[in-house]
Scaffold this motif. Sequence first.
Motif, PDB file in Angstrom:
ATOM      1  N   ILE A 128     -10.436   4.007  -6.908  1.00 48.24           N
ATOM      2  CA  ILE A 128      -9.056   3.705  -6.548  1.00 48.24           C
ATOM      3  C   ILE A 128      -8.097   4.808  -7.016  1.00 48.24           C
ATOM      4  N   THR A 129      -8.442   5.489  -8.090  1.00 53.40           N
ATOM      5  CA  THR A 129      -7.571   6.564  -8.572  1.00 53.40           C
ATOM      6  C   THR A 129      -7.935   7.920  -7.969  1.00 53.40           C
ATOM      7  N   ASN A 130      -8.832   7.924  -6.991  1.00 57.21           N
ATOM      8  CA  ASN A 130      -9.143   9.127  -6.221  1.00 57.21           C
ATOM      9  C   ASN A 130      -8.287   9.059  -4.949  1.00 57.21           C
ATOM     10  N   PRO A 131      -7.351  10.010  -4.760  1.00 54.74           N
ATOM     11  CA  PRO A 131      -6.434   9.924  -3.617  1.00 54.74           C
ATOM     12  C   PRO A 131      -7.123   9.805  -2.255  1.00 54.74           C
ATOM     13  N   GLU A 132      -8.199  10.554  -2.044  1.00 55.11           N
ATOM     14  CA  GLU A 132      -8.881  10.460  -0.748  1.00 55.11           C
ATOM     15  C   GLU A 132      -9.500   9.083  -0.562  1.00 55.11           C
ATOM     16  N   TYR A 133     -10.185   8.584  -1.588  1.00 56.99           N
ATOM     17  CA  TYR A 133     -10.812   7.269  -1.485  1.00 56.99           C
ATOM     18  C   TYR A 133      -9.772   6.179  -1.253  1.00 56.99           C
ATOM     19  N   SER A 134      -8.704   6.175  -2.061  1.00 56.87           N
ATOM     20  CA  SER A 134      -7.715   5.103  -1.943  1.00 56.87           C
ATOM     21  C   SER A 134      -7.005   5.143  -0.585  1.00 56.87           C
ATOM     22  N   THR A 135      -6.756   6.344  -0.084  1.00 57.49           N
ATOM     23  CA  THR A 135      -6.137   6.451   1.241  1.00 57.49           C
ATOM     24  C   THR A 135      -7.087   5.945   2.317  1.00 57.49           C
ATOM     25  N   THR A 136      -8.343   6.329   2.225  1.00 63.16           N
ATOM     26  CA  THR A 136      -9.341   5.880   3.195  1.00 63.16           C
ATOM     27  C   THR A 136      -9.471   4.355   3.161  1.00 63.16           C
ATOM     28  N   ALA A 137      -9.419   3.771   1.976  1.00 63.28           N
ATOM     29  CA  ALA A 137      -9.486   2.312   1.854  1.00 63.28           C
ATOM     30  C   ALA A 137      -8.266   1.673   2.504  1.00 63.28           C
ATOM     31  N   PHE A 138      -7.081   2.245   2.269  1.00 63.49           N
ATOM     32  CA  PHE A 138      -5.866   1.721   2.902  1.00 63.49           C
ATOM     33  C   PHE A 138      -5.972   1.839   4.426  1.00 63.49           C
ATOM     34  N   LEU A 139      -6.409   2.995   4.902  1.00 59.97           N
ATOM     35  CA  LEU A 139      -6.520   3.219   6.351  1.00 59.97           C
ATOM     36  C   LEU A 139      -7.540   2.282   6.995  1.00 59.97           C
ATOM     37  N   LYS A 140      -8.595   1.962   6.264  1.00 62.90           N
ATOM     38  CA  LYS A 140      -9.590   1.008   6.778  1.00 62.90           C
ATOM     39  C   LYS A 140      -8.919  -0.339   7.024  1.00 62.90           C
ATOM     40  N   GLY A 141      -8.073  -0.761   6.093  1.00 63.88           N
ATOM     41  CA  GLY A 141      -7.325  -2.003   6.282  1.00 63.88           C
ATOM     42  C   GLY A 141      -6.361  -1.906   7.446  1.00 63.88           C
ATOM     43  N   LEU A 142      -5.701  -0.758   7.572  1.00 64.72           N
ATOM     44  CA  LEU A 142      -4.733  -0.550   8.652  1.00 64.72           C
ATOM     45  C   LEU A 142      -5.421  -0.633  10.018  1.00 64.72           C
ATOM     46  N   ARG A 143      -6.585  -0.009  10.129  1.00 62.78           N
ATOM     47  CA  ARG A 143      -7.331  -0.012  11.404  1.00 62.78           C
ATOM     48  C   ARG A 143      -7.714  -1.412  11.854  1.00 62.78           C
ATOM     49  N   GLN A 144      -7.822  -2.336  10.930  1.00 61.36           N
ATOM     50  CA  GLN A 144      -8.242  -3.696  11.265  1.00 61.36           C
ATOM     51  C   GLN A 144      -7.103  -4.541  11.834  1.00 61.36           C
ATOM     52  N   ILE A 145      -5.898  -3.975  11.870  1.00 62.45           N
ATOM     53  CA  ILE A 145      -4.734  -4.700  12.376  1.00 62.45           C
ATOM     54  C   ILE A 145      -4.525  -4.344  13.845  1.00 62.45           C
ATOM     55  N   ASP A 146      -4.631  -5.329  14.710  1.00 57.49           N
ATOM     56  CA  ASP A 146      -4.380  -5.086  16.138  1.00 57.49           C
ATOM     57  C   ASP A 146      -2.930  -4.670  16.340  1.00 57.49           C
ATOM     58  N   GLY A 147      -2.720  -3.540  17.006  1.00 56.17           N
ATOM     59  CA  GLY A 147      -1.381  -3.096  17.348  1.00 56.17           C
ATOM     60  C   GLY A 147      -0.593  -2.458  16.223  1.00 56.17           C
ATOM     61  N   TRP A 148      -1.255  -2.029  15.161  1.00 56.15           N
ATOM     62  CA  TRP A 148      -0.527  -1.450  14.017  1.00 56.15           C
ATOM     63  C   TRP A 148       0.328  -0.258  14.430  1.00 56.15           C
ATOM     64  N   GLN A 149      -0.120   0.488  15.466  1.00 54.16           N
ATOM     65  CA  GLN A 149       0.610   1.681  15.897  1.00 54.16           C
ATOM     66  C   GLN A 149       2.013   1.357  16.382  1.00 54.16           C
ATOM     67  N   ASP A 150       2.202   0.167  16.926  1.00 53.92           N
ATOM     68  CA  ASP A 150       3.474  -0.220  17.514  1.00 53.92           C
ATOM     69  C   ASP A 150       4.288  -1.165  16.626  1.00 53.92           C
ATOM     70  N   MET A 151       3.758  -1.521  15.476  1.00 53.29           N
ATOM     71  CA  MET A 151       4.456  -2.427  14.567  1.00 53.29           C
ATOM     72  C   MET A 151       5.516  -1.682  13.775  1.00 53.29           C
ATOM     73  N   PRO A 152       6.551  -2.399  13.344  1.00 52.33           N
ATOM     74  CA  PRO A 152       7.434  -1.794  12.350  1.00 52.33           C
ATOM     75  C   PRO A 152       6.604  -1.418  11.117  1.00 52.33           C
ATOM     76  N   LEU A 153       6.927  -0.307  10.501  1.00 49.19           N
ATOM     77  CA  LEU A 153       6.151   0.201   9.369  1.00 49.19           C
ATOM     78  C   LEU A 153       5.952  -0.866   8.299  1.00 49.19           C
ATOM     79  N   THR A 154       7.011  -1.569   7.940  1.00 52.70           N
ATOM     80  CA  THR A 154       6.911  -2.539   6.852  1.00 52.70           C
ATOM     81  C   THR A 154       5.939  -3.666   7.175  1.00 52.70           C
ATOM     82  N   ASP A 155       5.836  -4.054   8.450  1.00 47.19           N
ATOM     83  CA  ASP A 155       4.890  -5.102   8.842  1.00 47.19           C
ATOM     84  C   ASP A 155       3.450  -4.611   8.729  1.00 47.19           C
ATOM     85  N   ALA A 156       3.207  -3.382   9.176  1.00 46.13           N
ATOM     86  CA  ALA A 156       1.849  -2.824   9.084  1.00 46.13           C
ATOM     87  C   ALA A 156       1.434  -2.672   7.625  1.00 46.13           C
ATOM     88  N   ALA A 157       2.321  -2.115   6.808  1.00 45.63           N
ATOM     89  CA  ALA A 157       2.005  -1.920   5.387  1.00 45.63           C
ATOM     90  C   ALA A 157       1.778  -3.261   4.695  1.00 45.63           C
TER      91      ALA A 157
END
Length: 186
Positions: A128-157
């Motif tokens: 978790i304290t490795n920037p690449e790993y933690s970002t990849t983990a966050f992005l994995k969660g982001l990818r699982q959200i249908d339509g994240w590209q079109d959501m308001p940033l705060t909703d996706a986050a």
Amino acid sequence: MNTIFRKSMLSVAGLAFAGGVFAGPIAAHANPVDAKPVAVAVQTSAPKPQGDQSHITLNGEQTANAKAIIAATKKAGLPERAAVISIATSLQESKLDNLGHLGDANDHDSLGLFQQRPSSGWGTPEQITNPEYSTTAFLKGLRQIDGWQDMPLTDAAQTVQVSAYPDAYAQWEQQATDLVTQHWNS
């Protein structure tokens, strides 16, 4: 894109095509001197930031962490919007500081750029304290959200982070966008 907007855009495109098919032969014989430029509205993929925006001055380590988030996003094959969401999230969670255990000031066992918790399955403290790993983990969660590209940033986050302050991410969108614009191609 929502369905109504998509259908509206397809209708406009269809009318424009049909108009071109019928007007094309006529326009071919028109006098080019009479032609006037036409303004075209272009929709950008990133929505405008919501609400009041915050900004902090970054030190070298924070800038390096922003660049690491961008690099991990590119490595994951995701677009700039994913990096903007990731950086805004990190700005809210840690001000782009790669936080270790903060003792009594720690929020449970939250660590790193995204304040991810080992007890919630984000990874080990080292990961978790490795920037690449933690970002990849966050992005994995982001990818699982249908339509994240079109959501308001705060909703996706918020959908990824499940924060007690769901609207707090929006205030960092402009600074995150500026950082991605500045460092995406560097």
